[in-house]
Scaffold this active site. Structure first.
Site, PDB file in Angstrom:
ATOM      1  CD  GLU A 195      -5.977   7.784  -3.222  1.00 35.68           C
ATOM      2  OE1 GLU A 195      -6.767   8.200  -3.915  1.00 35.68           O
ATOM      3  OE2 GLU A 195      -5.361   6.792  -2.771  1.00 35.68           O
ATOM      4  N   GLY A 224       3.539   6.416   0.381  1.00 38.72           N
ATOM      5  CA  GLY A 224       5.106   6.775   0.860  1.00 38.72           C
ATOM      6  C   GLY A 224       5.822   6.077   1.752  1.00 38.72           C
ATOM      7  CB  CYS A 280       7.414  -1.810  -4.262  1.00 44.28           C
ATOM      8  SG  CYS A 280       8.276  -1.340  -2.904  1.00 44.28           S
ATOM      9  CB  SER A 308       7.121  -3.780   3.245  1.00 51.01           C
ATOM     10  OG  SER A 308       6.000  -3.282   3.723  1.00 51.01           O
ATOM     11  CB  CYS A 312      -2.490  -3.816   0.734  1.00 46.90           C
ATOM     12  SG  CYS A 312      -0.880  -3.580   1.054  1.00 46.90           S
ATOM     13  CB  CYS A 352       3.346  -0.644  -4.409  1.00 49.68           C
ATOM     14  SG  CYS A 352       2.600   0.942  -3.405  1.00 49.68           S
ATOM     15  CG  ASN A 371      -5.445  -5.432  -3.351  1.00 48.99           C
ATOM     16  OD1 ASN A 371      -6.326  -6.290  -3.362  1.00 48.99           O
ATOM     17  ND2 ASN A 371      -4.659  -5.155  -1.973  1.00 48.99           N
ATOM     18  CG  HIS A 428       6.793  -7.481   0.055  1.00 49.44           C
ATOM     19  ND1 HIS A 428       5.615  -7.615   0.821  1.00 49.44           N
ATOM     20  CD2 HIS A 428       6.742  -5.993   0.161  1.00 49.44           C
ATOM     21  CE1 HIS A 428       4.980  -6.555   1.001  1.00 49.44           C
ATOM     22  NE2 HIS A 428       5.589  -5.725   0.704  1.00 49.44           N
TER      23      HIS A 428
END
Length: 373
Positions: A91, A170, A129, A224, A345, A132, A300, A226
Site C-alpha cells: 500500500e 516495512g 511493533c 520511531s 499511521c 502497528c 490509531n 516511542h
C-alpha cells in the site's frame, strides 16, 4: 525468469554497460514510460537499436499494477493498493496539503497545494511493533528498488508528488540497498525530488544509520522512538532488544554531527504505557543533547489485535507542554489523515479497508512545514 522493472536502476545500468549502451538514455526511457504507461518499447523515440532488443528481453515498463484506489471522505487522502509481479500487495498513501491555509511563524505560509507520498519498502514487516497493523502480517519479502520507485510512478499519475516519506509498510533500513537505489532514482532526472523532501523512518537499525548519510546525504531521518527508556521500548517494540537505546542514541549523535540536520522523533501515544508526565521528562532529558523535532502521534486503532487505547487529548497536550516549556524541544502533534480508509499511521495492512465511520481529521503539519521552523 521474470522480467525486471525498468526502474531497477542498478540492473538497467549494469545491462546497458554490458551491452555498450550509453546510460544517458535511461532517464529518457523513464520519462517516456511515466508519461505513456501503456507504451511498447518501440514507441520510445531515438534509442539505439540494441537498446530496444535489450529492453524487450529483460525489462518491463512496470512490474506492478494499481489494483484498487480508495479515497478518504475528506478528499485529501488516497490509498493505493498495488499488486506486485509475485502476486503480493503493498500500500501507498497520497496525502494532499494546502500551504496557503493557516500561518507559519505568524506569516502566510509559502507555496500552494502539494502532495506527499507515503511509500512502502517491504511486504509486511519483521519488526513486530505491537501497535502497528503491518507488523501483524509478518515479513513476506523485500521490494526491489524498481518496485519502490513504481509506487511513485503510479502516484504521480494521480497527483504531483513533492515529498516522499518512507513510512509505509516495512522497515526501510532492513531493505537498505533497494532503499538507497530507489532514492537515487527519485532524486535524479526525470523525478528530481530534492533529498531534503525525502524522509526515511526507522525503528533504529544502528548499523544502517551509521552509513546512511554517506550513501544518500541531505535526507530527513525520522526515528520511531516511542518510549524514553529501554524496558518500555522492548515491551512495545520487540526489535528494540537488538538495538539498545544507549547505542541508538550514540548512533544518532554521530549522524547529526555528520549531517548537521534536525532528526525527527516519532512517538506514538499509548494510554498508560508511555504517555505519563514522568515519560515526558525522561524523553526531554534523553533528547536534550540533540537538535530534534518530536512528533507525537495519536494511536490509531487496529481492531481486536491491539491491547492499546489512544491517549486522551489532555495527556497529549500535557506531554507536549513539558517537552516544549521545560526542555525547549520543538514538539508537534500529528493530525491524522486517511483513518476512514485505514491509511493513517500504523494502519497499513493488506486487506480491504472497513467502512467504519471515523471522523476526519484536520490536515496535518507535514515534514516540509516542520523543516521551515
Amino acid at each position: 525468469m521474470a522480467l525486471k522493472s525498468v526502474f531497477d536502476s542498478s540492473v538497467i545500468r549494469a545491462e546497458f554497460d554490458k551491452a555498450g549502451i550509453n546510460n544517458r538514455f535511461i532517464p529518457l526511457i523513464w520519462k517516456y514510460v511515466i508519461q505513456n504507461p501503456d507504451c511498447d518499447w518501440e514507441d520510445i523515440p531515438s534509442l539505439p537499436s540494441s537498446a530496444y532488443t535489450l529492453l524487450r528481453a529483460k525489462f518491463k515498463a512496470s512490474t506492478s499494477v494499481v489494483h484498487s484506489v480508495f479515497e478518504s471522505n475528506d478528499g485529501v487522502t488516497t490509498k493505493l493498493l498495488i499488486k506486485l509481479q509475485n502476486g503480493a500487495f503493498v500500500e501507498s498513501v497520497i496525502m494532499r496539503y494546502d500551504s496557503s491555509l493557516g500561518k507559519l511563524n505568524g506569516k502566510p505560509r509559502p507555496g500552494g497545494p502539494r502532495s506527499t507520498l507515503c511509500v512502502s519498502s517491504q511486504v509486511g514487516c519483521k519488526m513486530g511493533c505491537t501497535f502497528c497493523a503491518t507488523g501483524t502480517m509478518g515479513f513476506k519479502n523485500n521490494l526491489s528498488s524498481g518496485e519502490i520507485v513504481e509506487q511513485l510512478v503510479h502516484a504521480s499519475r494521480l497527483s504531483t508528488i513533492r515529498n516522499i516519506v518512507f513510512m509505509g509498510m516495512g522497515e526501510p533500513l532492513n531493505n537498505y540497498s533497494s532503499l538507497v537505489d530507489a532514492i537515487r532514482v527519485m532524486t535524479a532526472s526525470p523525478f528530481q525530488i530534492s533529498p531534503r523532501k525525502i524522509t526515511v523512518s526507522t525503528v533504529g537499525i544502528i548499523h544502517a544509520i551509521n552509513k546512511l548519510h554517506n550513501d544518500v546525504p541531505n535526507l530527513n531521518l525520522a526515528v520511531s522512538l516511542h518510549a524514553p527508556v529501554q524496558d518500555i521500548r522492548c515491551q512495545i517494540m520487540p526489535a528494540a532488544r537488538a538495538f539498545p537505546l544507549e547505542k541508538l542514541m550514540n548512533a544518532l549523535q554521530e549522524y547529526q554531527k555528520k549531517s548537521q540536520q534536525k532528526i525527527f522523533i516519532e512517538y506514538i501515544m499509548l494510554d498508560g504505557v508511555n504517555d505519563e508526565e514522568q515519560h515526558a521528562h525522561q524523553l526531554g532529558k534523553l533528547l536534550e543533547p540533540f537538535q530534534v523535532v518530536v512528533n507525537l502521534i495519536p494511536f490509531n486503532p487496529i481492531g481486536s489485535l491491539s491491547q492499546f487505547i489512544t491517549s486522551t487529548n489532555q495527556k497529549v497536550t500535557r506531554f507536549q507542554k513539558i517537552l516544549r516549556d521545560i526542555y525547549d524541544i520543538r514538539t508537534t502533534v500529528r493530525k491524522e489523515m486517511g483513518q476512514d480508509i485505514s491509511g493513517a499511521c500504523g494502519q497499513l495492512v493488506v486487506n480491504l479497508p472497513d467502512k467504519r465511520s471515523i471522523s476526519n481529521a484536520a490536515p496535518l503539519t507535514d515534514i516540509e512545514d516542520i523543516r521551515r521552523q
